[in-house]
Design an enzyme around this catalytic site. Structure first.
Site, PDB file in Angstrom:
ATOM      1  CE  LYS A  29      -2.842  16.265 -12.210  1.00  0.00           C
ATOM      2  NZ  LYS A  29      -2.951  14.960 -11.518  1.00  0.00           N
ATOM      3  CD1 TRP A  52     -13.023  11.770 -14.382  1.00  0.00           C
ATOM      4  CD2 TRP A  52     -13.701  13.476 -13.102  1.00  0.00           C
ATOM      5  NE1 TRP A  52     -14.381  11.824 -14.444  1.00  0.00           N
ATOM      6  CE2 TRP A  52     -14.839  12.859 -13.670  1.00  0.00           C
ATOM      7  CE3 TRP A  52     -13.880  14.561 -12.254  1.00  0.00           C
ATOM      8  CZ2 TRP A  52     -16.142  13.302 -13.432  1.00  0.00           C
ATOM      9  CZ3 TRP A  52     -15.180  14.998 -12.005  1.00  0.00           C
ATOM     10  CH2 TRP A  52     -16.286  14.385 -12.592  1.00  0.00           C
ATOM     11  CG  ASP A  53      -5.136  12.439  -9.863  1.00  0.00           C
ATOM     12  OD1 ASP A  53      -4.992  13.247  -8.922  1.00  0.00           O
ATOM     13  OD2 ASP A  53      -4.172  11.864 -10.401  1.00  0.00           O
ATOM     14  NE  ARG A  54      -9.739  15.860 -15.840  1.00  0.00           N
ATOM     15  CZ  ARG A  54     -10.763  15.437 -16.588  1.00  0.00           C
ATOM     16  NH1 ARG A  54     -11.980  15.860 -16.325  1.00  0.00           N
ATOM     17  NH2 ARG A  54     -10.558  14.624 -17.595  1.00  0.00           N
ATOM     18  CG  ASP A  55      -4.352  16.702  -7.897  1.00  0.00           C
ATOM     19  OD1 ASP A  55      -5.439  16.299  -7.467  1.00  0.00           O
ATOM     20  OD2 ASP A  55      -3.314  16.038  -7.849  1.00  0.00           O
TER      21      ASP A  55
END
Length: 811
Positions: free
Chosen positions: A519, A491-494
């Site tokens: 995030k 999910w692009d949860r850097d």
């Protein structure tokens, strides 16, 4: 005639509503829109027939809508708006005396019997409809006064002793986050809740560095200046480095590295520069250093450095978007000749797939033990063959590589032989590290390897370090501990924020803590010596099946201290009218959504919290004496859809030079964007952004307020109404009991009471303030608050080139 025209309009609205209502029911949504559609159709038909029952029917419809709305969303004013405002306005129109006038015969004489009966019917319908409209108005007033989202409370005011090895900033602001702990706190206290309303503009400086047609869309001005002695230092999106007189705002010098821009870049950003100062050396034998009598070297490595030119005892360390590293004389802006080759080091050495524009340093280094530690931003979702996510440390005097840590490699600290490269892709640190020099650790916030939404083929090392916080030995780069915040991130949860370090007072004593906002909204509060949780972290099962052969992690770590929003419901869909709200409901039901960790899908998935995150690079601020937390969490839903690729190289989701989302070499590209209504506003009910104050003793949120207005974005929303808008940027907290924030979609810097979160003052900015403010004491003894106002290309705020300073009117 008015009744007939109104009737045809309502028939048209009813038909449109009926089409959408049937569609919504077929995808499993609420059937109530059928009731609205039938009510509009019936009212319209009766008006065309000049039947006074029209008002009765519409009164019944409006009452039904009121009851249904309260049942669905309670007394939430903003949630009630699309359900009731348009329909109430129609009701007010039907109350006008234009309806129910006497009917005139062909000879010009009125028909007393027929007109009298009709007038009586219209009058009785008038009373019923008026009563319902008044009831709607009373409900609206109650919902405006009683904001169910707001938490009215107060943060504790008692203070504890702050015995920190890292000095707190006061007269100066020497590091990006104020100090290397990233606390974003100043000991200055001239500005207080009692006098903040007297803040005024002190000066404005324009850099002249504006976005051009050749620049990426996401050209942003996210810089936080440094203040050392009498000078401000900062960079611009094109990596110009500028020094200003901190009192007057007058330019002292400017350095232009003449970066090479490629439209394939996703970003054009410079968040800051870093500062290092050496004591004045005395030349010793063989070019070594002899420090002044009684002074000890900062570390053994420093004693082995060659003597530094007197012109570079105070230097700035400046990475650039085109992957170069400069050392500049802080007094003159000239390059330091002993650093690398003519003051510059190439950062592309050892980087695989170093396509121009795909490897960018957007954040300033943290300097510890005379080493500058930083990572790089990598173009997301362009290719499986991406540059490396390696984190490196360079000697601030010579520019020599001291160590590297490659989280995508099985031998992360191995020294590369000539011709070798670091691992391809892998987790990277695009944000800012923090450091505890006393513990000898640097803290690395890590993101995801690309592709973000496709996890097949990730190495065991990537799976271990993706979306995590890692503690490295500051002298060697050896891993000391790691804490993952998302498993198998799809999910692009850097971890986007600089970890904030603070000594926490707990029942078991004082614990050196790390606070890591994420995030997804979880805030991981860890013992920074070991990485063990101070606030409990649980493994929680979440639903979701990924597209085969990918698999979703069965559980995810969830912190007990969290600002993750509740899962979205159909009832949370929003709009300016019932029609675009209906469209959002249809979209909600048409997309895959099973909660915050719903995997990407071929049909399209709701990603909530969205890609911008609850927290982003702006991070949070703390007051270490009061043991409190100030943050600006965002609630904004996005969507992602996997698009099958016909081959590894064809474009399927992008145009022009930018190639975001293509995932060349993967079986799927990805198409992403915010979940928006047909009118271009978010599909979910506001607030989309808020300000929160929490106690770090208990982890409880003690106040919460909507953050910002839509004055500069959405003309459909009344000016200056605080509905709570998305934001990017961090808060600044001061010992005077005031905190500052500027990252909202409207162009303001605002001052708030730390204890209650109440708005104290707002100052208009010439452009968007998507940056973090800082503060310092000027040479004339005034406390200054400074913020960059240059806007954000992707957020759509007004673009500019300003550095703006405010101070108290009577100082």
């Amino acid at each position: 005639m008015v009744a007939v025209v109104t009737g045809w309009v309502l028939l048209l609205l009813g038909v449109l509503m009926l089409i959408g209502a049937v569609w919504l029911v077929t995808v499993g949504g609420s059937p109530f829109y059928l009731v609205i559609a039938l009510g509009l159709l019936a009212t319209g038909y009766l008006l065309i027939r000049r039947n006074p029952a029209a008002r009765w029917v519409y009164a019944a419809l409006l009452l039904a809508v009121l009851v249904w709305s309260i049942w669905e969303v309670g007394l939430d004013w903003w949630a009630l708006v699309p359900r009731g405002v348009l329909l109430t306005l129609i009701g007010l129109w039907l109350l006008l005396p234009l309806f129910g006038r006497r009917r005139v015969g062909a000879n010009g004489d009125a028909d007393p019997a027929r007109s009298g009966a009709r007038s009586s019917g219209w009058r009785s319908g008038f009373g019923a409809l008026a009563a319902v409209v008044v009831l709607v108005g009373i409900t609206a007033l109650i919902s405006v006064v009683e904001d169910e989202f707001v938490i009215e409370g107060a943060l504790p005011t008692q203070r504890v002793a702050v015995d920190s090895t890292e000095p707190l900033p006061g007269n100066d602001w020497p590091h990006y986050g104020g100090d290397r702990f990233g606390r974003r706190f100043s000991t200055l206290g001239d500005i207080t809740p009692e006098n903040a309303h007297r803040l005024k503009l002190a000066w404005v400086y324009h850099t002249g560095d504006m976005r051009t047609a050749e620049d990426p869309r996401e050209t942003t001005y996210e810089v936080t200046p440094l203040k050392i002695r009498d000078t401000l230092y900062f960079c611009t999106p094109h990596n110009h480095v500028i020094a200003l007189d901190a009192t007057t705002g007058k330019e002292k010098w400017r350095f232009d590295p003449k970066i090479r821009i490629d439209m394939g870049s996703e970003h054009l950003t410079c968040r800051g520069v870093s500062y290092h100062e050496d004591p004045a050396p005395v030349a010793g034998p063989a070019g070594g250093q002899v420090l002044p009598a009684g002074q000890q070297p900062a570390n053994q490595q420093a004693t082995n450095q060659p003597a530094q030119p007197a012109s570079c005892l105070r230097r700035l360390i400046v990475p650039t978007m085109d992957a170069r590293l400069f050392a500049l004389d802080a007094d003159t802006g000239a390059v330091c000749p002993g650093f690398g080759e003519n003051g510059m080091v190439s950062l592309l050495t050892g980087i695989p797939h170093a396509t121009p524009g795909y490897y960018m340093v957007t954040s300033p280094p943290v300097i510890v033990n005379h080493l500058a530690v930083f990572g790089a931003a990598i173009n997301d979702n362009v290719s499986v063959n991406n540059p490396s996510g390696v984190v490196r440390a360079y000697d601030v005097h010579t520019g020599q590589l001291a160590w590297n840590w490659d989280p995508g490699s099985s031998t992360p600290n191995a020294t590369l032989a000539p011709g070798q490269t670091y691992s391809t892709g892998g987790p990277n640190m695009w944000s800012i590290a923090s450091a505890d020099e006393a513990l000898g650790l640097v803290y690395i916030p890590l993101g995801n390897g690309s592709p973000d939404q496709w996890g097949v083929g990730r190495s065991p090392q990537a799976e271990q370090f993706t979306s995590s916080i890692a503690a490295l030995d500051a002298r060697t780069g050896q891993l000391r501990w790691v804490r993952q915040t998302v498993h198998h991130d799809l999910w692009d949860r850097d971890v986007p924020s600089q970890p904030t370090l603070m000594d926490m007072h707990t029942p078991a004593g004082v614990v050196p803590a790390l606070i890591g906002p994420t995030k997804q909204g979880d805030v991981f509060v860890l013992d920074r010596r070991t990485g063990e949780p101070i606030f409990p972290v649980s493994e929680v099962a979440f639903k979701g099946t990924a597209v085969a052969p990918d698999k979703a992690a069965p559980t995810q770590p969830v912190s007990s201290f969290s600002f993750m929003p509740p899962p979205l419901r159909e009832a949370d869909m929003w709009g300016a009218t019932p029609f675009d709200q209906l469209a959002c409901r249809i979209r909600y039901r048409s997309l895959k959504y099973e909660g915050p960790y719903t995997p990407p899908s071929l049909q399209g998935t709701i990603v909530y919290p969205g890609n911008t995150g609850v927290f982003n690079w702006g991070g949070i601020a703390v007051d270490p004496a009061r043991q409190i937390f100030i943050g600006s969490p965002v609630r904004l839903a996005f969507t992602s859809r996997l698009v099958p690729r016909p081959d590894p190289e064809s474009r399927v989701v992008s145009e022009g030079k930018a190639m975001f989302g293509e995932n060349f070499g993967a079986p799927y590209a990805v198409k992403m964007g915010p979940l928006m209504s047909p009118l271009g506003i978010p599909c979910q009910t506001p607030p989309w952004g808020s300000l929160v104050g929490a106690s770090l003793q208990t982890g409880k949120t003690l106040w919460r307020h909507r953050n910002g207005t839509a004055r500069d974005q959405f003309p459909v929303v009344p000016l200056k109404v605080r509905l709570g808008v998305p934001s990017l940027g961090g808060p600044l907290v001061t010992a005077g009991g005031v905190f500052f924030y500027s990252g909202t979609l409207d162009n303001y810097l605002r001052a708030y009471d730390v204890t209650t979160g109440k708005l104290l003052w707002e100052g208009r900015l010439p452009a968007g303030g998507q940056a973090t403010p800082m503060t310092y004491r000027a040479a004339d003894n005034r406390q200054m608050v400074v913020v960059a106002a240059g806007g954000h290309g992707t957020f759509g705020t007004d673009l500019g080139d300003a550095i703006v300073a405010f101070t108290l009117a009577d100082q």
